[in-house]
Design a protein around this motif. Structure first.
Motif, PDB file in Angstrom:
ATOM      1  N   VAL A   1      45.485  39.450  51.184  1.00 32.69           N
ATOM      2  CA  VAL A   1      46.071  39.476  49.839  1.00 32.69           C
ATOM      3  C   VAL A   1      46.911  38.209  49.683  1.00 32.69           C
ATOM      4  CG1 VAL A   1      47.347  40.849  48.157  1.00 32.69           C
ATOM      5  CG2 VAL A   1      46.182  41.986  50.047  1.00 32.69           C
TER       6      VAL A   1
ATOM      7  N   ILE B   1      47.458  37.042  43.825  1.00 34.64           N
ATOM      8  CA  ILE B   1      47.193  38.135  42.890  1.00 34.64           C
ATOM      9  C   ILE B   1      47.478  37.659  41.468  1.00 34.64           C
ATOM     10  CG2 ILE B   1      47.799  39.900  44.601  1.00 34.64           C
ATOM     11  CD1 ILE B   1      50.320  40.430  42.912  1.00 34.64           C
TER      12      ILE B   1
ATOM     13  N   GLU C   1      49.591  44.569  47.253  1.00 31.57           N
ATOM     14  CA  GLU C   1      49.551  44.059  45.884  1.00 31.57           C
ATOM     15  C   GLU C   1      50.741  44.573  45.074  1.00 31.57           C
ATOM     16  OE1 GLU C   1      45.808  45.024  44.146  1.00 31.57           O
ATOM     17  OE2 GLU C   1      44.651  43.805  45.551  1.00 31.57           O
TER      18      GLU C   1
END
Length: 202
Positions: free
Chosen positions: A35, A38, A143
């Motif tokens: 991740v 984002i 996230e």
């Protein structure tokens, strides 16, 4: 190992708390580090994240001078298979947060091994998993964590934009220079003129 692109990233440290098998730790760390960017909801902005599993606290002291070296997020991973060990484990999590506390905006604790009776405790900063294989929502939780960092940063930006306290500019200095200013009013233009007479406009 710094590069120009680091200036557009947020620094997040991922560390074990207590005794965590190295293979298990890096298994989760690899998933977390996927991740790396984002798209923030209800915004056109993209956040880029830089993860480190080893980051000396003294490097964090440079955060005021070089913002990309400031630890803004902390994710900790721990093994805890017994309910009686949970209070001690949670205390270790708080101790770990204090190491980077001066710059930290948010943190998370991922707990592996506890049974459901403990896991049902609702906390936004703690996630419980039965083992390292049954943790499907790790990426989703990361996230959400990154979005929470954005909310804090955005609120600080808006506060600064509406601040009417004047035109004070903070004096930037590297960690080893701070001892030279002990007892001085670094906000005062008089002191700044004495310290830096070559600065135009004072």
């Amino acid at each position: 190992m710094q590069c120009a692109e680091d200036h557009q990233t947020l620094l997040v440290v991922v560390q074990p708390v207590g005794i965590v098998p190295e293979e298990s730790f890096f298994k989760i760390y690899k998933r977390i580090s996927t991740v790396s960017q984002i798209n923030v909801r209800d915004s056109q902005r993209v956040l880029y994240i830089r993860y480190r599993h080893h980051y000396p606290p003294e490097s964090n002291e440079w955060g005021d001078f070089q913002t990309h070296r400031k630890v803004v997020g902390l994710i900790t991973i721990t093994d805890c298979s017994s309910a009686k060990d949970w209070p001690q484990t949670f205390e270790k999590f708080h101790i770990q947060k204090e190491i980077y506390g001066s710059t930290l905006y948010d943190s998370r604790l991922f707990v592996f091994g506890l049974q459901e009776d403990i896991a049902e405790q609702s906390r936004t900063d703690v996630a419980f998993y039965p083992n390292y294989d049954e943790c499907e929502d790790v990426e989703k939780r990361i996230e959400d964590f990154i979005e929470s960092l954005f909310i804090v940063l955005e609120s600080k930006r808006l506060d600064r934009a509406t601040d009417k306290s004047g035109d004070k500019i903070p004096l930037l200095c590297v960690p080893f220079e701070k001892k030279d200013f002990v007892g001085l009013d670094t906000d005062s233009r008089v002191h700044l003129k004495i310290l830096f007479p070559f600065i135009v406009g004072f």
